[in-house]
Scaffold this active site. Structure first.
Site, PDB file in Angstrom:
ATOM      1  N   GLY A 248     -60.608  17.911  19.420  1.00 38.31           N
ATOM      2  CA  GLY A 248     -59.980  19.127  18.903  1.00 38.31           C
ATOM      3  C   GLY A 248     -60.651  19.628  17.636  1.00 38.31           C
ATOM      4  N   ASP A 249     -61.019  18.689  16.765  1.00 38.75           N
ATOM      5  CA  ASP A 249     -61.724  19.070  15.535  1.00 38.75           C
ATOM      6  C   ASP A 249     -63.053  19.741  15.875  1.00 38.75           C
ATOM      7  OD1 ASP A 249     -60.967  15.722  14.380  1.00 38.75           O
ATOM      8  OD2 ASP A 249     -59.677  17.468  14.536  1.00 38.75           O
TER       9      ASP A 249
END
Ligand SMILES: Nc1ncnc2c1ncn2[C@@H]1O[C@H](COP(=O)(O)OP(=O)(O)OP(=O)(O)O)[C@@H](O)[C@H]1O
Ligand SMILES: O=P(O)(O)OC[C@@]1(O)O[C@H](CO)[C@@H](O)[C@@H]1O
Length: 304
Positions: A248-249
Site C-alpha cells: 500500500g505504501d
C-alpha cells in the site's frame, strides 16, 4: 519537493520460518532488520522512481540510529527529529501465514513535537507532504489534522495514509489523494459491500467530503481510481505474492511521485499499481527494475 512523514517509524524485524507453533520454541530459517514505517517505505519507492524527497519524522535510540544508517546506505535523504526514547521494532513473521506484531511506539515530548512542526514552515507551493502510518501513543489523535492548516497555508498539497475517523477528519482540507483498501473503506462507513457499485458509491462519498483523488486498493484484485471526472479500474499484476508488507505504501508512492512529475492522476494510478504489485512480489520494498517489469501488465480502463 516531496516530504514523507513517518511519525512512528520502525525497524522491521522480518522472521522467515516454515511454521509457527504457538506456545513452543520456534527457530527461524532467516531473519533481518529492515528500515520500516509507512512514510519511509514511500521514500524508498520515490528514490527508485528518481523523485527527490526527504523523510521526516521522529527517531531515537540505537534502533533509530540503525534505521537512519540503513536509509543512508540506500541514499534516502532524511531530516528526522531525534527523540530521547527508542524507535520501535515491529515483528513481521513470514511463516504459514504473514503475521505482524507492531509495537506502540516511543514517548515524544512537547519540545520534540515543536521541533517537528517547525519543519513545516520550510514548505513551498507545489511541495507534497505524504503523511503515513500510525501515531505514537503520546501524540494526540488529531496530530495529522493539526499539521494540515500550515501545509495548506504554505501552498503545499498532502496525501494521507491513515484509517477511520482520523482519515475522515482530514478530508475537509482536500487531500491530493487517499488510499484506503477495500476493507478500510467499508470500515469507514461501518458497512459491507454487496457489489462493486456499493464500493464505488462509498468511494465517491470520500470525494464529496473533500478528497481530490481516491484510490481503493484490493490486493490481488487490483484497484480503483476515483477522480473529479471519472472512475477507473486497474488490473493487478500477475505474480507470486511473497510479502504484502509495504504494498500500500508503494502504491501511494507511485501515485504521488508520478503525479508530482505529470499532474496526471490516471498515469499516477497506473504507476502506483505497478509499485504496489512489485513490492508484493518481493521480500523487501520493490526496486526500479521490478517496477519496470510489472508496469506493462497494469491495464487501466475507465468504468464510469
Ligand atoms: N497479491 C498481489 N498481486 C498483485 N498485486 C498486488 C498484490 N497485493 C498487492 N498488490 C498491489 O498493491 C496494491 C496495494 O495492495 P493492498 O491492497 O494490499 O494495499 P494495503 O492493504 O494498503 O497494503 P499494506 O499491507 O501495505 O497496508 C494493490 O492495489 C495491487 O496493485
Ligand atoms: O503501525 P503502522 O504505522 O500502521 O504500520 C507500520 C508498518 O507495519 O507499516 C509498514 C508496512 O506498511 C511497515 O514497514 C511498518 O512496520
Amino acid at each position: 519537493m516531496i516530504y514523507t512523514v513517518t511519525v512512528n517509524p520502525a525497524l522491521d524485524y522480518v522472521m522467515q520460518l516454515k511454521e509457527v507453533k504457538s506456545g513452543e520454541v520456534n527457530r527461524t530459517d532467516d531473519c533481518q532488520f529492515l528500515a520500516g514505517g509507512k512514510g519511509i517505505n514511500v521514500s524508498q519507492i520515490l528514490n527508485q522512481l528518481s523523485v527527490d524527497n526527504t523523510a521526516w519524522g521522529f527517531v531515537g535510540g540505537f534502533t533509530g540510529k540503525e534505521l537512519v544508517r540503513q536509509l543512508n546506505v540506500k541514499k534516502i535523504v532524511s531530516d528526522f527529529v531525534t527523540i530521547s526514547d527508542d524507535t520501535r521494532v515491529n515483528v513481521k513473521i513470514h511463516a504459514q501465514k504473514e503475521t505482524e506484531i507492531n509495537a506502540a511506539g516511543p514517548k515524544i515530548d512537547a519540545q520534540e513535537i515543536a521541533a517537528f512542526k517547525a519543519r513545516l514552515d520550510d514548505l513551498n507551493a507545489g511541495d507534497i507532504v505524504v503523511l503515513s502510518g500510525s501515531l505514537a501513543p503520546s501524540l494526540p489523535t488529531d496530530f495529522y489534522e493539526e499539521l494540515l492548516p500550515t501545509i495548506k497555508e504554505n501552498g503545499a498539497e498532502f496525501a494521507i495514509d491513515t484509517t477511520g475517523q482520523a482519515l475522515l477528519d482530514t478530508l475537509k482540507y482536500k487531500p491530493l489523494v487517499i488510499k484506503p483498501n477495500h476493507h478500510e473503506l467499508a470500515d469507514l462507513f461501518n458497512t459491507t459491500f454487496a457489489n462493486k457499485e456499493e464500493l464505488l458509491d462509498a468511494a465517491k462519498k470520500l470525494m464529496d467530503m473533500g478528497a481530490q483523488n481516491v484510490m481503493i486498493s484490493m490486493a490481488g484484485d487490483g484497484g480503483y481510481l476515483i477522480t473529479k471526472d471519472h472512475i477507473y479500474h486497474g488490473t493487478a499484476a500477475k505474480g507470486i505474492a511473497v510479502n504484502s508488507v509495504g504494498a500500500g505504501d508503494s502504491m501511494i508512492a507511485g501515485f504521488v511521485g508520478t503525479y508530482y512529475k505529470t499532474q496526471d492522476p490516471v498515469e499516477a494510478f497506473r504507476v502506483g499499481m505497478a509499485c504496489g504489485g512489485a513490492t508484493a512480489f518481493t521480500e523487501d520494498i520493490a526496486v526500479k527494475s521490478q517496477i519496470d517489469t510489472v508496469l506493462p501488465q497494469i491495464k487501466v480502463e475507465e468504468v464510469q
